[in-house]
Scaffold this motif. Structure first.
Motif, mmCIF file in Angstrom:
data_model
loop_
_atom_site.group_PDB
_atom_site.id
_atom_site.type_symbol
_atom_site.label_atom_id
_atom_site.label_comp_id
_atom_site.label_asym_id
_atom_site.label_seq_id
_atom_site.Cartn_x
_atom_site.Cartn_y
_atom_site.Cartn_z
ATOM 1 N N CYS A 73 0.563 -0.976 0.430
ATOM 2 C CA CYS A 73 -0.560 -0.315 0.027
ATOM 3 C C CYS A 73 0.743 1.191 0.185
ATOM 4 O O CYS A 73 1.504 1.508 1.212
ATOM 5 C CB CYS A 73 -0.707 -0.505 1.091
ATOM 6 S SG CYS A 73 -1.597 1.431 1.354
ATOM 7 N N GLN A 100 -0.266 4.329 1.218
ATOM 8 C CA GLN A 100 -0.173 4.673 2.467
ATOM 9 C C GLN A 100 0.597 4.253 3.306
ATOM 10 O O GLN A 100 1.726 4.571 3.899
ATOM 11 C CB GLN A 100 -1.166 5.474 2.404
ATOM 12 C CG GLN A 100 -1.848 6.493 1.861
ATOM 13 C CD GLN A 100 -2.339 7.274 2.416
ATOM 14 O OE1 GLN A 100 -0.862 8.295 1.491
ATOM 15 N NE2 GLN A 100 -2.614 8.035 3.530
ATOM 16 N N CYS A 101 0.310 3.191 3.552
ATOM 17 C CA CYS A 101 0.451 2.772 5.181
ATOM 18 C C CYS A 101 1.948 1.895 4.600
ATOM 19 O O CYS A 101 2.329 1.166 5.710
ATOM 20 C CB CYS A 101 -0.438 1.434 5.819
ATOM 21 S SG CYS A 101 -0.898 -0.104 5.025
ATOM 22 N N CYS A 153 -4.801 0.216 0.665
ATOM 23 C CA CYS A 153 -5.322 -0.461 0.918
ATOM 24 C C CYS A 153 -6.786 0.190 1.306
ATOM 25 O O CYS A 153 -6.813 1.333 1.237
ATOM 26 C CB CYS A 153 -5.106 -1.206 1.742
ATOM 27 S SG CYS A 153 -4.371 -0.554 3.062
ATOM 28 N N CYS A 159 -7.081 3.396 4.010
ATOM 29 C CA CYS A 159 -5.951 4.112 3.766
ATOM 30 C C CYS A 159 -6.903 4.514 2.572
ATOM 31 O O CYS A 159 -6.169 5.546 1.794
ATOM 32 C CB CYS A 159 -4.535 3.313 3.155
ATOM 33 S SG CYS A 159 -2.898 3.241 4.446
#
Ligand SMILES: [Zn+2]
Length: 251
Positions: free
Chosen positions: A155, A157-158, A177, A180
């Motif tokens: 992902c 973002q994370c 995901c 996120c």
């Protein structure tokens, strides 16, 4: 001084003045090049059947270029890929791939690989490979060589292994995901987990193995919708041949 020779794939040909033709072509050493074929309209012998888009040729270049413009002295035809021209879907897929290969402002160390990748795609299409499956796979490979391949592994973002529901963030250039998706940078496009696996595999496999992948119509459509918007984001416009492909894909 003797002439220089270069392998080339013809990208675009247009009339230039009364007698000449202006040719855009891709080379392994310097990427996209423009050249003038002097008197090409009259003297067909020096360029016999060579100045057609998608032809694989060898160009003999004048010892001196004028700035960025080369002067083409003659050409030899290596492969006109005749079979892909008999099928409009294959021709359209080839046109999209050739246009992208010409648009990539890739570092000089990537130009040979871009040339080889486009040449392989043309050979596979000419040999009967399904354009629906080949087009998304080779668009991803060319983007990667151009320095902006999408990110599929984790992902954006994370950083975790993404769990469904999945999205693709166009500005972040990769998968995001579900949790996120609220904070990811828009626009986001839905990404079916099956499509995610397919695209991830398509970008990982060596190009010569890409004919093993099958993109049925729903997977193909979602893949190409993502890739089209992703490329528009990077190039600042749509590829001109994309509308030709869309017409052929629907027909
Ligand atoms: Zn996440």
């Amino acid at each position: 001084m003797t002439s220089r020779q270069t392998p080339a794939i013809v990208l675009q040909v247009r009339d230039y003045g009364e007698a000449d033709r202006l040719v855009n072509f891709l080379t392994p050493d310097t990427g996209r090049v423009s050249g003038i074929a002097k008197h090409a309209k009259k003297s067909r012998r020096r360029f016999a059947n060579c100045l057609e888009p998608l032809n694989r040729v060898v160009f003999h270049l004048s010892p001196r270029a004028r700035g960025d413009l080369e002067f083409l002295q003659q050409a030899e035809l290596v492969n006109p890929f005749p079979n892909l021209r008999r099928d409009l879907r294959r021709l359209a897929a080839a046109a999209v791939l050739a246009e992208l290969a010409g648009e990539l402002s890739a570092p000089v160390e990537a130009t040979a690989a871009i040339f080889q990748t486009l040449n392989l795609a043309l050979e596979l299409l000419d040999g009967g490979a399904a354009p629906d499956s080949l087009l998304p796979s080779f668009l991803l490979h060319l983007s990667k060589l151009g320095g902006y391949g999408p990110h599929w592994e984790s992902c954006r973002q994370c950083g975790r292994e993404p769990a469904a529901p999945l999205y693709f963030s166009i500005p972040q250039g990769g998968v995001v995901c579900g949790p996120c998706s609220r904070t990811a940078i828009r626009p986001l496009l839905p990404l079916n987990p099956g499509v995610w696996k397919l695209l991830r595999l398509a970008q990982e496999l060596p190009p010569e193995k890409l004919t093993r992948l099958r993109f049925p119509p729903p997977q193909r459509d979602q893949s190409l919708a993502i890739i089209q918007k992703f490329l528009r984001h990077h190039l600042g416009r749509d590829l001109k041949s994309w509308s030709f492909w869309e017409k052929m894909a629907r027909g």
